[in-house]
Design a protein around this motif. Structure first.
Motif, PDB file in Angstrom:
ATOM      1  N   PHE A 187       0.843  -1.198   0.000  1.00 57.33           N
ATOM      2  CA  PHE A 187       0.000   0.000   0.000  1.00 57.33           C
ATOM      3  C   PHE A 187       0.879   1.249   0.000  1.00 57.33           C
ATOM      4  O   PHE A 187       1.755   1.403   0.847  1.00 57.33           O
ATOM      5  CB  PHE A 187      -0.896  -0.030   1.241  1.00 57.33           C
ATOM      6  N   PHE A 188       0.612   2.137  -0.974  1.00 57.83           N
ATOM      7  CA  PHE A 188       1.324   3.405  -1.084  1.00 57.83           C
ATOM      8  C   PHE A 188       0.333   4.567  -0.973  1.00 57.83           C
ATOM      9  O   PHE A 188      -0.832   4.447  -1.379  1.00 57.83           O
ATOM     10  CB  PHE A 188       2.031   3.530  -2.443  1.00 57.83           C
ATOM     11  N   VAL A 189       0.821   5.682  -0.460  1.00 57.49           N
ATOM     12  CA  VAL A 189       0.090   6.956  -0.480  1.00 57.49           C
ATOM     13  C   VAL A 189       1.022   7.969  -1.125  1.00 57.49           C
ATOM     14  O   VAL A 189       2.163   8.145  -0.672  1.00 57.49           O
ATOM     15  CB  VAL A 189      -0.297   7.419   0.935  1.00 57.49           C
ATOM     16  N   PHE A 190       0.569   8.633  -2.173  1.00 62.83           N
ATOM     17  CA  PHE A 190       1.461   9.555  -2.880  1.00 62.83           C
ATOM     18  C   PHE A 190       0.725  10.827  -3.295  1.00 62.83           C
ATOM     19  O   PHE A 190      -0.494  10.876  -3.368  1.00 62.83           O
ATOM     20  CB  PHE A 190       2.092   8.885  -4.106  1.00 62.83           C
ATOM     21  N   ARG A 191       1.516  11.835  -3.552  1.00 63.64           N
ATOM     22  CA  ARG A 191       1.038  13.110  -4.058  1.00 63.64           C
ATOM     23  C   ARG A 191       1.865  13.425  -5.307  1.00 63.64           C
ATOM     24  O   ARG A 191       3.009  12.999  -5.431  1.00 63.64           O
ATOM     25  CB  ARG A 191       1.232  14.197  -2.997  1.00 63.64           C
ATOM     26  N   ASP A 192       1.264  14.180  -6.237  1.00 64.48           N
ATOM     27  CA  ASP A 192       1.994  14.560  -7.448  1.00 64.48           C
ATOM     28  C   ASP A 192       1.489  15.921  -7.903  1.00 64.48           C
ATOM     29  O   ASP A 192       0.705  16.576  -7.197  1.00 64.48           O
ATOM     30  CB  ASP A 192       1.809  13.487  -8.524  1.00 64.48           C
ATOM     31  N   ARG A 193       1.922  16.357  -9.042  1.00 63.84           N
ATOM     32  CA  ARG A 193       1.599  17.724  -9.470  1.00 63.84           C
ATOM     33  C   ARG A 193       0.182  17.880 -10.016  1.00 63.84           C
ATOM     34  O   ARG A 193      -0.205  18.987 -10.388  1.00 63.84           O
ATOM     35  CB  ARG A 193       2.646  18.203 -10.481  1.00 63.84           C
ATOM     36  N   THR A 194      -0.586  16.801 -10.063  1.00 62.83           N
ATOM     37  CA  THR A 194      -2.019  16.951 -10.351  1.00 62.83           C
ATOM     38  C   THR A 194      -2.824  17.173  -9.070  1.00 62.83           C
ATOM     39  O   THR A 194      -3.997  17.551  -9.138  1.00 62.83           O
ATOM     40  CB  THR A 194      -2.583  15.702 -11.057  1.00 62.83           C
ATOM     41  N   GLY A 202      -5.404  15.805  -1.096  1.00 61.71           N
ATOM     42  CA  GLY A 202      -4.734  15.026  -0.064  1.00 61.71           C
ATOM     43  C   GLY A 202      -3.963  13.844  -0.594  1.00 61.71           C
ATOM     44  O   GLY A 202      -3.499  13.013   0.195  1.00 61.71           O
ATOM     45  N   GLY A 203      -3.779  13.761  -1.911  1.00 60.50           N
ATOM     46  CA  GLY A 203      -3.052  12.647  -2.498  1.00 60.50           C
ATOM     47  C   GLY A 203      -3.964  11.491  -2.860  1.00 60.50           C
ATOM     48  O   GLY A 203      -5.184  11.546  -2.700  1.00 60.50           O
ATOM     49  N   ARG A 204      -3.356  10.431  -3.363  1.00 60.01           N
ATOM     50  CA  ARG A 204      -4.110   9.251  -3.774  1.00 60.01           C
ATOM     51  C   ARG A 204      -3.466   7.990  -3.216  1.00 60.01           C
ATOM     52  O   ARG A 204      -2.317   7.999  -2.781  1.00 60.01           O
ATOM     53  CB  ARG A 204      -4.190   9.182  -5.309  1.00 60.01           C
ATOM     54  N   TRP A 244       6.100  12.695  -2.324  1.00 59.46           N
ATOM     55  CA  TRP A 244       5.627  13.769  -3.193  1.00 59.46           C
ATOM     56  C   TRP A 244       6.405  13.682  -4.503  1.00 59.46           C
ATOM     57  O   TRP A 244       7.585  14.018  -4.560  1.00 59.46           O
ATOM     58  CB  TRP A 244       5.844  15.132  -2.543  1.00 59.46           C
ATOM     59  N   LEU A 245       5.755  13.227  -5.541  1.00 61.13           N
ATOM     60  CA  LEU A 245       6.418  13.036  -6.822  1.00 61.13           C
ATOM     61  C   LEU A 245       6.495  14.364  -7.582  1.00 61.13           C
ATOM     62  O   LEU A 245       5.481  15.076  -7.691  1.00 61.13           O
ATOM     63  CB  LEU A 245       5.669  11.996  -7.652  1.00 61.13           C
TER      64      LEU A 245
END
Length: 260
Positions: A187-194, A202-204, A244-245
């Motif tokens: 399980f990952f939680v990440f944020r990016d520039r979208t 809050g990320g996906r 945070w990508l």
């Protein structure tokens, strides 16, 4: 995890959100602080139901366990969600169950008839793109990292991270740290520039099959919104800064616009 098609995944996700136990049906989250917490529709109830009897029963906290004692009927212990699915107490179309977060207990109230008043027409997605299916190196971290992962309530939870997914996209070398590693999924939680633009601020979330032979497959087409995108009565982890990508991940679910 099954090898279903992207369209099958989307349909299963739609059925989950449109069903009676959807996150859209949550109508309350009540933290239990006293030994006895009244449950009902009366104003003095700790767990306030939107309808039904003024006093449905009491929740008793004893030695870390929870007992449900209804006004009419026998009492019983309730399992929380700590070790899996919690026990559910039903009253007509309303139900509640106990969640455990960092040693604190709360009752989550659900209206299983929510869809009778509101229609769910589905989520928007980016088009499926095989370029967002990434084969990453699964690298052990020695020593493991201890992350302080925030949630939407502002609380911090320490998470021990023993591995890192490292991959390349568009000439950039990127990393993601898992929030949990199990026998059946990672399980990952990440944020990016979208994030906060085309996708939830809050990320996906992303769930993938466990690594094999030092490699792990990340299919960002199946990145999905956390429960907090749909209800204020969920407690979701936020992506740590390490996840945070620095690019736009134009794959997966888009931001929920609030319309049914």
């Amino acid at each position: 995890m099954s090898q279903d098609s992207f369209e099958d995944w989307r349909q299963r996700r739609h059925a989950e959100l449109a069903g009676p136990d959807s996150w859209f049906g949550l109508v309350g989250l009540f933290w239990l602080e006293d030994e006895v917490s009244r449950v009902g529709s009366a104003a003095d109830c700790v767990v306030r139901l939107p309808a039904g009897p003024a006093h449905l029963g009491d929740l008793l906290m004893r030695d870390g366990s929870v007992v449900w004692r209804p006004v009419n009927g026998a009492g019983r212990h309730l399992a929380t969600d700590r070790d899996g699915k919690p026990d559910v107490v039903n009253h007509e179309l309303l139900s509640f169950f106990i969640v455990e977060r960092d040693g604190k207990l709360a009752a989550r109230v659900r209206d299983r008839g929510w869809a009778q008043q509101r229609l769910f027409h589905g989520l928007e997605h980016f088009s499926e793109d095989p370029a967002w299916i990434v084969e990453a190196d699964w690298l052990p971290l020695d020593p493991p990292l201890i992350l302080e992962v925030p949630n939407v309530s502002g609380d911090l939870k320490p998470v021990t991270v023993g591995f890192q997914a490292r991959f390349e996209i568009a000439g950039q070398t990127l990393q993601l740290l898992p929030m949990s590693v199990g026998d059946s999924e990672v399980f990952f939680v990440f944020r990016d520039r979208t994030s906060a633009r085309e996708t939830y601020g809050g990320g996906r979330f992303l769930k993938v099959k466990p690594a094999a032979d030092g490699r792990i497959r990340l299919d960002f087409n199946r990145a999905f919104n956390p429960p907090c995108a749909f209800t204020p009565f969920a407690t979701c982890p936020l992506p740590p800064p390490e996840n945070w990508l620095p690019l736009a991940v134009t794959a997966g679910e888009k931001r929920w616009n609030g319309a049914h």
